[in-house]
Design an enzyme around this catalytic site. Structure first.
Site, PDB file in Angstrom:
ATOM      1  N   PRO A  63       0.804  -1.207   0.000  1.00  0.00           N
ATOM      2  CA  PRO A  63       0.000   0.000   0.000  1.00  0.00           C
ATOM      3  C   PRO A  63       0.841   1.262   0.000  1.00  0.00           C
ATOM      4  O   PRO A  63       1.502   1.581   0.983  1.00  0.00           O
ATOM      5  CB  PRO A  63      -0.795  -0.105   1.290  1.00  0.00           C
ATOM      6  CG  PRO A  63      -0.260  -1.303   2.019  1.00  0.00           C
ATOM      7  CD  PRO A  63       1.002  -1.690   1.362  1.00  0.00           C
ATOM      8  N   GLU A  64       0.785   1.963  -1.099  1.00  0.00           N
ATOM      9  CA  GLU A  64       1.327   3.317  -1.155  1.00  0.00           C
ATOM     10  C   GLU A  64       0.118   4.252  -1.150  1.00  0.00           C
ATOM     11  O   GLU A  64      -0.997   3.791  -0.917  1.00  0.00           O
ATOM     12  CB  GLU A  64       2.205   3.480  -2.400  1.00  0.00           C
ATOM     13  CG  GLU A  64       3.315   2.432  -2.442  1.00  0.00           C
ATOM     14  CD  GLU A  64       4.220   2.535  -3.663  1.00  0.00           C
ATOM     15  OE1 GLU A  64       4.473   3.643  -4.131  1.00  0.00           O
ATOM     16  OE2 GLU A  64       4.671   1.474  -4.145  1.00  0.00           O
TER      17      GLU A  64
END
Length: 271
Positions: A2-3
DNA sequence: AAAAGCCCCTGGATGC
DNA sequence: TGCATCCAGGGGCTTT
């Protein structure tokens, strides 16, 4: 996983469904990166009033305090009315009147932390050093230029550090620098002003596009409705070492920076 | 102040 | 239903 785009996609997939929900129970699995910082029972009865994002943190505003949720490297959320029994990687359940918000995180680098407010030292320790938000109106070009101007280190690692601009992780750092035509190993302070402006725009363009595409699903990311992202199909360089550049055909190369892999095209990205 | 390493942890792919 | 090794979307903390 997750960015910023994945966290934002996750936020968008729960905000309408969980706003206004009342917490009925909280259950914990194995320890995550940080402790919850409060008795789970103390959350029962509180309402979720908003869902925001700061960098890669998801902020669940309650009518008393807030929950800071971080997905780490392998975390994902789901929000369902009737969840299956908790599996071995399910480590946090927020049971509400509008469904169970569940954090699944095999590596357990993620966390759920309660803070009384954003000014609470508990929250400030996590949020206090964060840089500008790249999407929306707060991403000031001049401040970005100033942020780069006194950094001697490689631009890629500045992007990852998150103290100048937040949300750019290992996938999008490579993608952003490709779009800007900048070599990841270049010292930040050596990038000319026009190229810094290009980079500033590239960050916005890549992250916004990734949100549109539902984020990147490399292994198992999905939003809280179980839908996968598709941005990885548009990646120009990330994960493409040895393959031809989609623009010029030159072989994409990889280099290690701070124990992370970076991908770039030696022809399209100038030092 | 800034930069570089070190970890936290599990699982999948690859090589022997 | 081997076993060792490497790699993986993050980032706070400690050390230079």
């Amino acid at each position: 996983m997750p960015e910023l785009p994945e966290v934002e996609v996750t936020r968008l997939s729960i905000v309408d469904r969980i706003s206004g929900a009342q917490i009925r129970a909280v259950s914990l699995g194995k320890p995550l990166r940080w402790p919850l910082q409060t008795d789970p029972k103390s959350l029962v009865g509180l309402h979720v009033v908003a869902v925001r994002r700061r960098g890669k943190y998801l902020l669940l505003d309650l009518d008393k305090g807030l929950l800071l949720i971080h997905l780490g490297m392998s975390g994902s959320l789901s929000l369902v009315t009737r969840p299956p029994p908790a599996g071995k990687h399910d480590h946090f359940d927020l049971d509400t009147t509008q469904g169970v918000l569940r954090l699944s995180d095999p590596r357990r680098f993620g966390a759920v932390v309660f803070a009384h407010s954003e000014q609470d030292p508990v929250a400030q320790r996590l949020l206090g050093g964060l840089g500008m938000e790249p999407l929306g109106g707060d991403f000031d070009l001049r401040l970005f230029q100033q942020g780069l101007a006194r950094r001697k280190g490689p631009i890629k690692q500045l992007l990852l550090a998150g103290d100048v601009v937040v949300g750019v992780g290992n996938i999008y750092a490579s993608e952003v620098l490709f779009l800007a035509g900048i070599r990841p190993t270049v010292a930040a302070l050596r990038i000319s002003r026009p190229r810094v402006a290009r980079l500033h725009q590239a960050i916005r363009d890549v992250l916004a596009r990734a949100v549109e595409k539902g984020g990147s699903t490399l292994r198992d990311f999905s939003n809280a409705q179980g839908e996968e992202g598709h941005f990885q199909l548009e990646a120009m360089v990330y994960g493409r070492a040895g393959q031809p550049c989609k623009v010029c055909g030159t072989t994409v190369r990889t280099v290690r920076q701070g124990q992370r892999s970076t991908f770039f095209c030696p022809q399209c990205q100038k030092p």
